[in-house]
Write an enzyme that holds these catalytic residues in place. Sequence first.
Site, PDB file in Angstrom:
ATOM      1  N   ASP A 150       7.523 -55.642  -8.765  1.00 11.67           N
ATOM      2  CA  ASP A 150       6.947 -54.514  -9.505  1.00 11.67           C
ATOM      3  C   ASP A 150       6.657 -54.878 -10.960  1.00 11.67           C
ATOM      4  OD1 ASP A 150       7.540 -53.272  -7.152  1.00 11.67           O
ATOM      5  OD2 ASP A 150       8.779 -51.680  -8.025  1.00 11.67           O
TER       6      ASP A 150
ATOM      7  N   HIS B 288      11.127 -57.870  -9.800  1.00 13.49           N
ATOM      8  CA  HIS B 288      10.101 -57.593 -10.814  1.00 13.49           C
ATOM      9  C   HIS B 288       9.483 -58.907 -11.251  1.00 13.49           C
ATOM     10  CE1 HIS B 288      12.599 -54.035 -10.652  1.00 13.49           C
ATOM     11  NE2 HIS B 288      11.563 -53.357 -11.113  1.00 13.49           N
TER      12      HIS B 288
HETATM   13 ZN    ZN Z   1       8.738 -50.210 -12.008  1.00 16.98          ZN
END
Ligand code: ZN
Length: 492
Positions: free
Chosen positions: A287, A435
Site C-alpha cells: 500500500d 507498504h
Molecule cells: Zn494505507
Amino acid sequence: MSERNQHIFDKHPRRAKRYRIIKIRRFILAVIVIALIALLAIFGVKHLLANNTGYNSESGFIKYSDSLFKSIDGDMELYEPTKVQEYGEPMSFATNLPTTGYEGIDKAVADKWASDKKNFEEDNQTVAQGNQVALVAGYESSGTPYDAEGLAVHTFHYEKIDKEESLTEEVDCYNIATKTGGELTLSQMFFGDYESVLKQEAEAYLTENYKDNLTEDYASKIDSASGNFILTEAGVRFFWNSGTVVTEDQGAIAMTIPYEKFDGIIREDIGKRIIDPSKPMVALTYDDGPSVDDSTDRILNVMEEYGVVCTFFELGERVDEEGDRGAQLLQRELKLGCEVGTHSYSHPNLYELGTDGLQEQAQKSIDAITKAAGQPPTIMRPPYGNGNDEIAQIFGLPSINWDVDTLDWSSRNADAVLEEVHKMGNLDGSIVLMHSIYSSSAEATERLVPELVEQGYQLVTVSELLQYKYGYTPIEVKHYGYYFRDGGEDGE
Ligand code: ZN
C-alpha cells in the site's frame, strides 16, 4: 402454355424456341430470387427477430430457440454443446451450452445459468397464461494464438405479454488459460490502455455498420464493452449488450479488433505464466506507494528475478507527485504482470466522507493511475481497511483488505516483518499487507520471496487469488473486506 400460344407456336416454331428460352430464364431468375431470400433469411436473422411472432406451442418454441442459437454469429467448433429445450406455459427455457472440459469454467457457466434462471422465475411468477416468457442461452467460442481460448455465452430474454414482444440479449465472456483451465485476469492479458483502442475503433465501426440503429447516447455507452471481450483467432472480440449502443432489436453486437492494433498493449505471454489452483498460493500486497525512495523499484526487482507477481494499492496523490517517475514505476508493475489497485487519492478515512467526498477520492485516484499506468486500476483497498459495499460501488471496483498484517509500518524492521509472516504458519489463500514506501519492507520482500518460492507457494495478484483460489468469477464490485475467504459476506 395457353392454347392460343400453342396455336401461334405451331405456325412459328422459332417463336416457340424463344419462349422456351424465356421460360428457362424465368426459372433461373426464380431460383436466384429464392436463393437471395434464403440468404437474407440466414444472414438477416437478427433483423427478422425484431418482427418475429415468437411461438405458441412446444414445436414453435423448439424452432424459435434454435433460431436464437443460430443468430449467434461466432464460431462454435471448439467445444461440444448440449441442447436442452423445455417448453412451458407461460415460461420456457432453452440452453445450448458447451462442456469445455475446464472444471472451473464449466462450473462458472452452469452457476451463471442457474442464477439467471432462478431470477427469471422469480421475476415472472405473476405472468398470466396466454403470454410467453423465455430464457435462452447459447454460445460462441474460439481458439487464439496464445495459450488461451475464448468463450462468450449469449443469454436471450424473450417475452410476449399482451401481444407486446421484446427480446434482449446479453453476453458473458470467459477467457481461459488452457494450461490451467483458470480464467485469465485483465492484467494477464494487457499491460496498457486497451480501452482507448476499443474507443478508437468502435466509433468508426458503429457508424459504418449500424448507422440507422444507433441509440441516442451510444457514444457514452461504447465503454460498456470494456471487460466484455473474448480473445479469438483473429483478435479481441468485444460485445455490446442489446440496447446499449444499438437499438434493442439488433440484439447484442460484436466487433473484432485485430491483434496488431493492440501492439505494445497486449501481453505476448498470455497463458504462459501458469497458476495451478490445486497448489498453495499467496498474494503479497503493498500500500501507500509509489515510494519516494527506491523501495518500489527494489520490490519490483525481486518480482522480476523470481518471475512472480504482487499487487500495489497506490495513492493517486503519490502517483501525481512522482510525475514521470511514478508513471514509469506503475508501467513497470504492469509489465511484470503485477496488479495495480487504488488506495484512494489522499488516504482519508473513507467512513468520514460523504458521497461527494467519496466520488472525488474515487475519480481523482482512478484518473491519476489511469494517466500514469496507461490503464485503470482493477481493484481497490480502502485506507485503514475502512470499506463497505457502498464505497466499493462508488469506486466501481472490488474492495479488499488483508488477513496477514506484517505491521511493517510500525516496526520498520525486516526481521520483525518476517516474524509476523512466520507466525501465520500456513499462508495458502492469504493476502499479506506491506507498504512499498519503506526500505525495511523492500528488504523484507528480498528475503521473503525466495523463502515462499522455496516452500512451493505460487505468488499471485489479489485478483488471481480471488479467481484461482476462491472461484469468484467475475470479480464483483463489492467489499470483500477481511472476509474475502467467505466472499465478504460478513461485511466490514
Ligand atoms: Zn494505507
